[in-house]
Write an enzyme that holds these catalytic residues in place. Sequence first.
Site, PDB file in Angstrom:
ATOM      1  N   GLY A 199       0.891  -1.299   0.172  1.00  0.00           N
ATOM      2  CA  GLY A 199      -0.132  -0.087   0.034  1.00  0.00           C
ATOM      3  C   GLY A 199       0.869   1.083   0.035  1.00  0.00           C
ATOM      4  N   GLY A 211       5.114   4.355  -9.143  1.00  0.00           N
ATOM      5  CA  GLY A 211       6.218   3.078  -9.509  1.00  0.00           C
ATOM      6  C   GLY A 211       5.143   1.833  -9.325  1.00  0.00           C
ATOM      7  CG  HIS A 212       3.244   0.836  -5.493  1.00  0.00           C
ATOM      8  ND1 HIS A 212       3.194   1.692  -4.824  1.00  0.00           N
ATOM      9  CD2 HIS A 212       3.587  -0.459  -5.131  1.00  0.00           C
ATOM     10  CE1 HIS A 212       3.926   1.359  -3.727  1.00  0.00           C
ATOM     11  NE2 HIS A 212       4.221   0.042  -3.651  1.00  0.00           N
ATOM     12  CD  GLN A 265       7.762  -7.570   3.825  1.00  0.00           C
ATOM     13  OE1 GLN A 265       6.924  -8.321   3.440  1.00  0.00           O
ATOM     14  NE2 GLN A 265       8.078  -6.508   3.048  1.00  0.00           N
ATOM     15  CB  SER A 325      10.127   4.622  -1.258  1.00  0.00           C
ATOM     16  OG  SER A 325       9.971   4.100  -0.206  1.00  0.00           O
ATOM     17  CB  SER A 326       5.312   2.954   0.604  1.00  0.00           C
ATOM     18  OG  SER A 326       4.813   2.304  -0.458  1.00  0.00           O
ATOM     19  NE  ARG A 327      10.651   1.808   5.310  1.00  0.00           N
ATOM     20  CZ  ARG A 327      10.709   0.569   5.061  1.00  0.00           C
ATOM     21  NH1 ARG A 327      10.572   0.230   3.760  1.00  0.00           N
ATOM     22  NH2 ARG A 327      10.405  -0.329   5.790  1.00  0.00           N
TER      23      ARG A 327
HETATM   24  O1  PAF Z   1       7.942  -4.811  -1.796  1.00  0.00           O
HETATM   25  C1  PAF Z   1       6.777  -4.860  -1.084  1.00  0.00           C
HETATM   26  O2  PAF Z   1       6.106  -4.209  -1.235  1.00  0.00           O
HETATM   27  C2  PAF Z   1       6.763  -6.140  -0.059  1.00  0.00           C
HETATM   28  O3  PAF Z   1       7.959  -6.548   0.332  1.00  0.00           O
HETATM   29  C3  PAF Z   1       5.993  -7.231  -0.688  1.00  0.00           C
HETATM   30  C4  PAF Z   1       6.673  -7.819  -1.962  1.00  0.00           C
HETATM   31  C5  PAF Z   1       4.695  -6.791  -1.012  1.00  0.00           C
HETATM   32  C6  PAF Z   1       5.969  -8.289   0.237  1.00  0.00           C
HETATM   33  O4  PAF Z   1       5.078  -7.973   1.205  1.00  0.00           O
END
Ligand code: PAF
Length: 284
Positions: A31, A36-37, A61, A186-188
């Site tokens: 999200g 990029g997404h 993760q 980046s989301s960040r």
């Molecule tokens: O790149 C990401 O956003 C995450 O690492 C992913 C691939 C969705 C796995 O949680």
Amino acid sequence: MHVFKEKEALKSYLSSYHDKNLPVGFAPTMGALHNGHLSLVEESKKHNAVTVVSIFVNPTQFDNQEDLSKYPKTLESDLALLQKSNCDVVFVPEVTEMYNSDISSKHFDFEGLEKQMEGSFRKGHFDGVGTVVKLLFEIVKPTHAYFGEKDFQQLQVIKKLVKLEGLQVNIVGCPIYRESNGLAMSSRNQRLSPEEKQEAGFIYTILNQAKINYPKKTILELNNWVKEQFKNHPLLKLEYFTIADEETLNPIANKKESNKPRAFIAAYCNTVRLIDNLSLHSQI
Ligand code: PAF
């Protein structure tokens, strides 16, 4: 656009595509979507009968609870962006829907790809990524899955996951999208102030300079030069700069060790951790 929270409902919806052998495209995300997404969605739409995006902030993760709790969550605007991009299906599971009661990761041996860089600074990170991506692939059963090259090490790890587990999916790497100052999207980045965002363009400037200097300097000289540049920066703190072979991800000490060298970097802009990478052998 169909939005599913439950895996069984999603599986049942996608079965009509699977039954007819129609190609299913999939872009897993956490999200806080950016261009990029959306480029992954666009790419998927060109090659598949249906495009699925998942939005799931995967707890396994993260080795840092603060990083997890501060991960930006913008579901409403994410759904609006996906709708505008003509995405077909969105999967937004809760943590229990993905993991039941056992929120832990499986251990994988990615033949060394998981050991360097992100793997050495974020303990268990790639076990968490491998676990959730495998679970998501089992639900969506995609023909093609799309991942951004900003997380280049993740892309290589996922290609290895698919090989090791014998999964029937083509992994497609897509180019990094950048802000006008070069900062990798980046989301960040949503956690950066406008001033920090401007300053963080420095990361790409350094990568580019390293690429220009690559033919003229030794690896050691380049590594030292990059460290020196960050020492003088008021806002950015270097975590690592590594030149590694693109396939094995092994860091190189000598240029003869790789004909596909790539520079990888991680740096903090105040408390926000940013990563980026750049091929040192290709034109772009
Ligand atoms: O790149 C990401 O956003 C995450 O690492 C992913 C691939 C969705 C796995 O949680």
